[in-house]
Design a protein around this motif. Structure first.
Motif, PDB file in Angstrom:
ATOM      1  N   ASP A  32       0.846  -1.184   0.000  1.00  0.00           N
ATOM      2  CA  ASP A  32       0.000   0.000   0.000  1.00  0.00           C
ATOM      3  C   ASP A  32       0.883   1.237   0.000  1.00  0.00           C
ATOM      4  O   ASP A  32       1.950   1.265   0.649  1.00  0.00           O
ATOM      5  N   VAL A  33       0.433   2.267  -0.696  1.00  0.00           N
ATOM      6  CA  VAL A  33       1.197   3.508  -0.796  1.00  0.00           C
ATOM      7  C   VAL A  33       1.300   4.172   0.572  1.00  0.00           C
ATOM      8  O   VAL A  33       0.316   4.244   1.324  1.00  0.00           O
ATOM      9  N   GLY A  34       2.487   4.641   0.906  1.00  0.00           N
ATOM     10  CA  GLY A  34       2.714   5.349   2.155  1.00  0.00           C
ATOM     11  C   GLY A  34       3.078   4.465   3.331  1.00  0.00           C
ATOM     12  O   GLY A  34       3.466   4.977   4.390  1.00  0.00           O
ATOM     13  N   LYS A  35       2.981   3.151   3.174  1.00  0.00           N
ATOM     14  CA  LYS A  35       3.287   2.245   4.277  1.00  0.00           C
ATOM     15  C   LYS A  35       4.735   1.742   4.219  1.00  0.00           C
ATOM     16  O   LYS A  35       5.329   1.658   3.152  1.00  0.00           O
ATOM     17  N   GLU A  36       5.266   1.403   5.399  1.00  0.00           N
ATOM     18  CA  GLU A  36       6.616   0.853   5.506  1.00  0.00           C
ATOM     19  C   GLU A  36       6.514  -0.609   5.929  1.00  0.00           C
ATOM     20  O   GLU A  36       5.674  -0.968   6.753  1.00  0.00           O
ATOM     21  N   TYR A  37       7.389  -1.437   5.363  1.00  0.00           N
ATOM     22  CA  TYR A  37       7.343  -2.876   5.624  1.00  0.00           C
ATOM     23  C   TYR A  37       8.715  -3.354   6.106  1.00  0.00           C
ATOM     24  O   TYR A  37       9.752  -2.838   5.672  1.00  0.00           O
ATOM     25  N   ASN A  38       8.681  -4.339   7.014  1.00  0.00           N
ATOM     26  CA  ASN A  38       9.906  -4.927   7.561  1.00  0.00           C
ATOM     27  C   ASN A  38       9.846  -6.434   7.398  1.00  0.00           C
ATOM     28  O   ASN A  38       8.771  -7.038   7.418  1.00  0.00           O
ATOM     29  N   THR A  39      11.013  -7.039   7.238  1.00  0.00           N
ATOM     30  CA  THR A  39      11.080  -8.493   7.151  1.00  0.00           C
ATOM     31  C   THR A  39      11.879  -9.052   8.316  1.00  0.00           C
ATOM     32  O   THR A  39      12.871  -8.450   8.758  1.00  0.00           O
ATOM     33  N   ASN A  40      11.439 -10.202   8.808  1.00  0.00           N
ATOM     34  CA  ASN A  40      12.165 -10.893   9.880  1.00  0.00           C
ATOM     35  C   ASN A  40      13.117 -11.946   9.324  1.00  0.00           C
ATOM     36  O   ASN A  40      13.844 -12.594  10.078  1.00  0.00           O
ATOM     37  N   HIS A  72       6.469   2.576  -8.697  1.00  0.00           N
ATOM     38  CA  HIS A  72       6.417   3.530  -7.587  1.00  0.00           C
ATOM     39  C   HIS A  72       7.829   3.858  -7.112  1.00  0.00           C
ATOM     40  O   HIS A  72       8.743   3.027  -7.194  1.00  0.00           O
ATOM     41  N   GLU A  73       7.972   5.075  -6.593  1.00  0.00           N
ATOM     42  CA  GLU A  73       9.191   5.424  -5.883  1.00  0.00           C
ATOM     43  C   GLU A  73       9.200   4.686  -4.550  1.00  0.00           C
ATOM     44  O   GLU A  73       8.148   4.508  -3.928  1.00  0.00           O
ATOM     45  N   VAL A  74      10.376   4.271  -4.107  1.00  0.00           N
ATOM     46  CA  VAL A  74      10.494   3.596  -2.816  1.00  0.00           C
ATOM     47  C   VAL A  74      11.744   4.084  -2.105  1.00  0.00           C
ATOM     48  O   VAL A  74      12.661   4.642  -2.724  1.00  0.00           O
ATOM     49  N   VAL A  75      11.775   3.855  -0.800  1.00  0.00           N
ATOM     50  CA  VAL A  75      12.961   4.140   0.014  1.00  0.00           C
ATOM     51  C   VAL A  75      13.274   2.888   0.827  1.00  0.00           C
ATOM     52  O   VAL A  75      12.411   2.380   1.554  1.00  0.00           O
ATOM     53  N   GLY A  76      14.503   2.387   0.685  1.00  0.00           N
ATOM     54  CA  GLY A  76      14.926   1.201   1.405  1.00  0.00           C
ATOM     55  C   GLY A  76      15.927   1.530   2.499  1.00  0.00           C
ATOM     56  O   GLY A  76      16.647   2.524   2.423  1.00  0.00           O
ATOM     57  N   SER A  77      15.977   0.666   3.513  1.00  0.00           N
ATOM     58  CA  SER A  77      16.936   0.857   4.599  1.00  0.00           C
ATOM     59  C   SER A  77      17.132  -0.473   5.321  1.00  0.00           C
ATOM     60  O   SER A  77      16.563  -1.492   4.937  1.00  0.00           O
ATOM     61  N   GLY A  78      17.932  -0.441   6.393  1.00  0.00           N
ATOM     62  CA  GLY A  78      18.211  -1.665   7.144  1.00  0.00           C
ATOM     63  C   GLY A  78      19.293  -2.487   6.491  1.00  0.00           C
ATOM     64  O   GLY A  78      20.261  -1.956   5.935  1.00  0.00           O
ATOM     65  N   GLN A  79      19.139  -3.789   6.515  1.00  0.00           N
ATOM     66  CA  GLN A  79      20.101  -4.660   5.842  1.00  0.00           C
ATOM     67  C   GLN A  79      19.963  -4.518   4.326  1.00  0.00           C
ATOM     68  O   GLN A  79      18.857  -4.393   3.804  1.00  0.00           O
ATOM     69  N   VAL A  80      21.098  -4.585   3.657  1.00  0.00           N
ATOM     70  CA  VAL A  80      21.119  -4.374   2.210  1.00  0.00           C
ATOM     71  C   VAL A  80      21.931  -5.469   1.538  1.00  0.00           C
ATOM     72  O   VAL A  80      23.009  -5.840   2.005  1.00  0.00           O
ATOM     73  N   SER A  81      21.400  -6.007   0.443  1.00  0.00           N
ATOM     74  CA  SER A  81      22.120  -6.978  -0.373  1.00  0.00           C
ATOM     75  C   SER A  81      21.991  -6.563  -1.827  1.00  0.00           C
ATOM     76  O   SER A  81      20.879  -6.330  -2.318  1.00  0.00           O
ATOM     77  N   ARG A  82      23.106  -6.465  -2.512  1.00  0.00           N
ATOM     78  CA  ARG A  82      23.112  -5.989  -3.894  1.00  0.00           C
ATOM     79  C   ARG A  82      23.401  -7.124  -4.862  1.00  0.00           C
ATOM     80  O   ARG A  82      24.120  -8.065  -4.546  1.00  0.00           O
ATOM     81  N   ASP A  83      22.852  -6.983  -6.071  1.00  0.00           N
ATOM     82  CA  ASP A  83      23.067  -7.959  -7.143  1.00  0.00           C
ATOM     83  C   ASP A  83      24.103  -7.397  -8.101  1.00  0.00           C
ATOM     84  O   ASP A  83      24.029  -6.224  -8.485  1.00  0.00           O
ATOM     85  N   ASP A  86      22.797  -6.141 -12.186  1.00  0.00           N
ATOM     86  CA  ASP A  86      22.275  -4.821 -12.520  1.00  0.00           C
ATOM     87  C   ASP A  86      22.098  -4.047 -11.215  1.00  0.00           C
ATOM     88  O   ASP A  86      22.765  -4.343 -10.233  1.00  0.00           O
ATOM     89  N   SER A  87      21.204  -3.068 -11.203  1.00  0.00           N
ATOM     90  CA  SER A  87      21.053  -2.230 -10.009  1.00  0.00           C
ATOM     91  C   SER A  87      20.015  -2.771  -9.034  1.00  0.00           C
ATOM     92  O   SER A  87      19.586  -2.057  -8.123  1.00  0.00           O
ATOM     93  N   LYS A  88      19.608  -4.028  -9.207  1.00  0.00           N
ATOM     94  CA  LYS A  88      18.635  -4.636  -8.300  1.00  0.00           C
ATOM     95  C   LYS A  88      19.217  -4.720  -6.896  1.00  0.00           C
ATOM     96  O   LYS A  88      20.402  -5.011  -6.704  1.00  0.00           O
ATOM     97  N   ILE A  89      18.364  -4.478  -5.902  1.00  0.00           N
ATOM     98  CA  ILE A  89      18.821  -4.418  -4.526  1.00  0.00           C
ATOM     99  C   ILE A  89      17.739  -5.018  -3.630  1.00  0.00           C
ATOM    100  O   ILE A  89      16.549  -4.943  -3.937  1.00  0.00           O
ATOM    101  N   ALA A  90      18.146  -5.646  -2.534  1.00  0.00           N
ATOM    102  CA  ALA A  90      17.208  -6.174  -1.548  1.00  0.00           C
ATOM    103  C   ALA A  90      17.489  -5.503  -0.207  1.00  0.00           C
ATOM    104  O   ALA A  90      18.642  -5.298   0.168  1.00  0.00           O
ATOM    105  N   VAL A  91      16.424  -5.170   0.520  1.00  0.00           N
ATOM    106  CA  VAL A  91      16.561  -4.505   1.817  1.00  0.00           C
ATOM    107  C   VAL A  91      15.623  -5.171   2.819  1.00  0.00           C
ATOM    108  O   VAL A  91      14.688  -5.877   2.456  1.00  0.00           O
ATOM    109  N   SER A  92      15.888  -4.910   4.094  1.00  0.00           N
ATOM    110  CA  SER A  92      15.021  -5.464   5.133  1.00  0.00           C
ATOM    111  C   SER A  92      13.858  -4.531   5.474  1.00  0.00           C
ATOM    112  O   SER A  92      12.881  -4.958   6.076  1.00  0.00           O
ATOM    113  N   LYS A  93      13.961  -3.257   5.066  1.00  0.00           N
ATOM    114  CA  LYS A  93      12.892  -2.291   5.296  1.00  0.00           C
ATOM    115  C   LYS A  93      12.630  -1.519   4.007  1.00  0.00           C
ATOM    116  O   LYS A  93      13.571  -1.118   3.322  1.00  0.00           O
TER     117      LYS A  93
END
Length: 280
Positions: A32-40, A72-83, A86-93
């Motif tokens: 959903d737009v405007g919400k922040e998500y975290n992964t365990n 959509h535009e997004v903002v990532g943070s927390g743990q980061v793993s890069r591929d 290309d510029s694909k990236i995974a984050v925990s938040k």
């Protein structure tokens, strides 16, 4: 041997762009737009877990094609793993921002590339009757001034020319080309590419699969001649689209003037079964 990805802990915020299906879902997860998500699920590993997005918006087309996706535009943070591919990236938040259209995706993609290119006298020029050329993947080429020419060759390349009667060409998959000024021409060659020309009597064309062509200005033409191409234009301009079968053979070729009534302005169209179909 399985390819390894780089894992880092980055406290800073990382801006990027994410693709979804038209229900704002990705891998059956509802956002959903405007919400922040975290992964365990940690540690985060790109392509395996975490929330994924691309820093270079043009790379999104490799995962979510324009004809069936939203961005959509997004903002990532927390743990980061890069591929490394290309510029694909995974984050925990991740926080989901506003939606962006194809025009913004292409413009931001070109901006992303330009910010990472070391411009020299060989690949950038400023002034009348200028010429610029860059060769190689993720290249950037820019020419500013009337009767300028800009060309970038290589996948995920960006080319931009500013000035009347300017020409811009980008060659390679997921490339972007933009020309600004009256009687300008923009061409993108390669799958999942985008071309845009701004100015009266300008021409924009694409010929790769799943590519998009658009013009802004009067008496201009947007051509999409590849498989599953889309085109849009402002009022009093024209679109030209080809319909190809899975073998790449042209089975229909149609043109239409954007009158603001039967054919809407600033609206994406494609050809299906020989008829113009509005793309929502």
């Amino acid at each position: 041997m399985k390819k390894q990805t780089k894992k880092t802990e980055e406290p800073i915020l990382i801006k990027g762009f994410k693709g979804f299906d038209k229900n704002l879902q990705c891998r059956d997860f509802q956002y959903d737009v405007g919400k922040e998500y975290n992964t365990n699920k940690t540690p985060v590993r790109c392509t395996e877990n975490g929330f994924h997005f691309c820093e270079n918006p043009i790379d999104i087309f490799n995962y979510y094609p324009p004809n069936e996706s939203v961005y959509h535009e997004v903002v990532g943070s927390g743990q980061v793993s890069r591929d490394d591919s290309d510029s694909k990236i995974a984050v925990s938040k991740i926080k989901i921002g506003v939606d962006v259209g194809l025009k913004e995706i292409i413009q931001n993609g070109i901006k992303f590339i330009f910010e990472r290119v070391k411009f020299t006298k060989e690949n950038t020029t400023t002034g009348y009757q200028s010429g610029s050329q860059a060769t190689g993947d993720q290249s950037g080429s820019q020419a500013t001034g009337n009767r300028s020419g800009s060309q970038a060759t290589g996948n995920r390349s960006g080319s931009q020319a500013t000035g009347d009667r300017s020409g811009s060409q980008a060659t390679g998959n997921r490339s972007g080309s933009q020309a600004t000024g009256d009687q300008s021409g923009s061409q993108a060659t390669g799958d999942q590419s985008g071309s845009q020309a701004t100015g009266d009597q300008s021409i924009s064309s694409t010929c790769g699969s799943y590519s998009n062509s658009s013009v802004v200005g009067k008496q201009s033409v947007a051509c999409g001649l590849g498989y599953k191409n889309k085109a849009k234009a402002t009022k009093d301009s024209w679109i030209v689209l080809a319909e190809r079968n899975v073998n790449g053979e042209i089975i229909n070729l149609k043109s239409a003037k954007i009158d603001g009534k039967k054919m809407k302005e600033n609206t994406w169209y494609e050809i299906v079964d020989g008829k113009f179909l509005e793309v929502k």
